[in-house]
Design an enzyme around this catalytic site. Sequence first.
Site, PDB file in Angstrom:
ATOM      1  N   VAL A 173       0.862  -1.174   0.000  1.00  8.43           N
ATOM      2  CA  VAL A 173       0.000   0.000   0.000  1.00  8.43           C
ATOM      3  C   VAL A 173       0.905   1.232   0.000  1.00  8.43           C
ATOM      4  CG1 VAL A 173      -1.784   1.294   1.222  1.00  8.43           C
ATOM      5  CG2 VAL A 173      -1.809  -1.217   1.258  1.00  8.43           C
ATOM      6  N   CYS A 174       0.807   2.023  -1.048  1.00  5.38           N
ATOM      7  CA  CYS A 174       1.691   3.173  -1.228  1.00  5.38           C
ATOM      8  C   CYS A 174       0.980   4.437  -0.753  1.00  5.38           C
ATOM      9  CB  CYS A 174       2.077   3.280  -2.699  1.00  5.38           C
ATOM     10  SG  CYS A 174       3.602   4.153  -2.974  1.00  5.38           S
TER      11      CYS A 174
END
Length: 411
Positions: free
Chosen positions: A219-220
């Site tokens: 998850v960026c």
Amino acid sequence: SHTLRKRSSRSSGATYPIGSSKGISYPTSSLPNNGHGVGMYMPIWEDLPLNMLEPSMGSTGFKNGVFASGAKGPAYNQMGASPIGPSTPPTVDQKTLDEILHKFDNFKKFDTVEDFSDHHYSKNSYSAKQPPKNWAKKIQDEWKILEKGLPAEIFVRVYESRMDLLRAVIVGAEGTPYHDGLFFFDVYFPSGYPNVPPNVHYHSGGLRINPNLYNCGKVCLSLLNTWSGSHKEKWIPGSSTMLQVLVSIQGLILNAKPYFNEPGYANLSGNPRGEKDSLQYNEKTFMYSLQTMVYSMRRPPKHFEEFVVGHFCKQARNILVSCKAYLEGAQVGCLVKGGVQDVDEGDKSCSQEFKKNLAGFIITLVNAFTKIGAKDCQEFIPLAQKANVTTTTATTTTTTTSRYSGFTYHN
């Protein structure tokens, strides 16, 4: 009926504060396309194939009223066409289904559970080192914040015997290509928490549905320190919270125009070419979202079995109605209950390739819904025959109205 208006250069969604642990509100104002702290490290998946026809999951199905987790192999090899025929009766009997739906209706937004065996971070060391004294208190404080402040469409489970673990599901919002989908995230609070942010893993099923959600589960987000950002956008010890992480994913990542989450494309918002590419991205994203639905029904995460079945039993018809709308002219991501919103001017219909792919996936979708006991799905089987639909020529003076099951839209 519902009058179309030109989609603005902003994505629909909510605005969420970054860096405040109290007094969080959830207004309905719009977000910028590239919200604060949203970004990615690698080019988006322009050439990834639609994994629609991979081998099915075989014998995985219901056991004692819930799904058995007997499937083997990588998740992304288990998302293909179902072997169930369109006339196959539901696997769940009515009494069991009624019980499941009752549990769904009473599903708590926040609850404590025990079994964490399928959690992504379950094998992370927990007792090897005694965490700092304030660690457990901080997590308990996080639990209280979540229990009181979770917004609509986010549900959380924590573990009594593993305070370092958490699982959340976010329901995709209407008016986005993620509508009606379920998106699961596993969270790990390291011993350095809250001086460092939590680790978050997305259950991708091997699909890249967003520039900020990798197919490997990464998850960026700057709030997680997995993407660059200003100081106020990154994790702030003693101020940032898990609730902020979840609402940031909900509002900033799973938004109406995820294409512009990629920093290299953010400045193309409002540009005709950029908007066209954004629509194509939404089409791919919706196909991946449908596959994620099928995957979730076949392998629901622990403690969310009844939630998954109940959700898709109740939303099956709406999802299929949306598919019908997209085949008949609506743009992906414009549907809201009662009509459409934010439709871009110019080409108002989805691409022929998307329509062909969507029509080809209808039977798989109907079979998956039917298997869990969803009603009134068989009538959508003829949509599968629309693989070679041709686009109707439209002009700004031609209005086509299609009314069915709660949706009205104009082109």
